[in-house]
Design an enzyme around this catalytic site. Structure first.
Site, PDB file in Angstrom:
ATOM      1  N   VAL A   1      -3.336  -2.388  -0.502  1.00 29.35           N
ATOM      2  CA  VAL A   1      -4.514  -3.246  -0.446  1.00 29.35           C
ATOM      3  C   VAL A   1      -4.572  -3.665   1.022  1.00 29.35           C
ATOM      4  CG1 VAL A   1      -5.593  -5.377  -1.256  1.00 29.35           C
ATOM      5  CG2 VAL A   1      -4.240  -3.982  -2.847  1.00 29.35           C
ATOM      6  N   PRO A   2      -5.412  -2.988   1.811  1.00 28.99           N
ATOM      7  CA  PRO A   2      -5.286  -3.004   3.280  1.00 28.99           C
ATOM      8  C   PRO A   2      -5.739  -4.273   3.995  1.00 28.99           C
ATOM      9  CG  PRO A   2      -7.182  -1.712   2.633  1.00 28.99           C
ATOM     10  CD  PRO A   2      -6.503  -2.135   1.359  1.00 28.99           C
ATOM     11  N   CYS A   3      -4.964  -5.330   3.866  1.00 27.38           N
ATOM     12  CA  CYS A   3      -5.266  -6.574   4.566  1.00 27.38           C
ATOM     13  C   CYS A   3      -5.172  -6.403   6.081  1.00 27.38           C
ATOM     14  CB  CYS A   3      -4.355  -7.693   4.077  1.00 27.38           C
ATOM     15  SG  CYS A   3      -2.600  -7.310   4.097  1.00 27.38           S
ATOM     16  N   HIS A   4      -4.444  -5.377   6.541  1.00 29.36           N
ATOM     17  CA  HIS A   4      -4.319  -5.131   7.976  1.00 29.36           C
ATOM     18  C   HIS A   4      -5.652  -4.693   8.596  1.00 29.36           C
ATOM     19  CE1 HIS A   4      -3.545  -1.204   6.078  1.00 29.36           C
ATOM     20  NE2 HIS A   4      -4.064  -0.670   7.190  1.00 29.36           N
TER      21      HIS A   4
END
Length: 186
Positions: A142-145
């Site tokens: 879950v690409p919070c970056h």
């Protein structure tokens, strides 16, 4: 299965992109529920499981995590741009709406916190989006970056700004400014 029969299995993943420091992964029967950052310890995982699954037994079983480890390995080696395995997100309805919006950000693309607030039809919730982003239990997948400041600054990041920079660079995105809050400079 009743709540007291719940088993959460865990394993580890290491890669040069994270300086060979372990990421702890945990899964339920539904799917992956937690990934820690290399700056976090096994205690972090244990405490998270105790909070979200108070009656669960936490059992090491690397083999149950192998499909997730393989996808993470492929991603970190630049061979994968999307994750396909099931996840089990645990959070408030607001948090899960933010995390679902994060999953819509394509590989190599970034969005701002205000973009995410707009996406979930809550344009004034920019700070709350930042808080939910920081509470994401399944980073990378879950690409919070992929969420950066409107000014293109990396801003804060629970995994450390170096990890955020490495992940964005891996995805071919270089349009950011390598600055952020000092407490995330590790």
């Amino acid at each position: 299965m009743n709540r007291s029969d719940l088993t959460i299995t865990w394993g580890t993943f290491t890669h040069p992109i994270f300086q060979e420091r372990p990421l702890y992964l945990a899964r339920t029967e539904v799917g992956l529920c937690r990934i820690t950052w290399p700056t976090e310890t096994f205690e972090t995982l244990k405490n998270w499981v105790a909070k979200h699954f108070p009656e669960a037994e936490l059992v090491e079983d690397q083999s149950r995590l192998l499909p997730y480890i393989q996808e993470l390995e492929e991603y970190c080696n630049g061979e994968r741009t999307a994750f396909t395995l099931p996840i089990d997100m645990r959070g408030t309805s607001f948090q899960t709406s933010v995390w679902k919006a994060l999953q819509e950000i394509p590989f190599g693309v970034t969005k701002s916190y205000s973009d995410i607030a707009e996406r979930i039809d809550n344009p004034k919730a920019v700070r709350a989006v930042g808080t939910a982003n920081g509470a994401n239990p399944i980073p990378i997948i879950v690409p919070c970056h992929r969420v950066i400041g409107k000014s293109k600054a990396l801003t804060g990041f629970r995994g450390g700004l170096k990890a955020k920079e490495r992940l964005l660079t891996l995805e071919g995105f270089h349009g950011f400014t390598s600055v952020g809050h000092k407490r995330f400079q590790f």
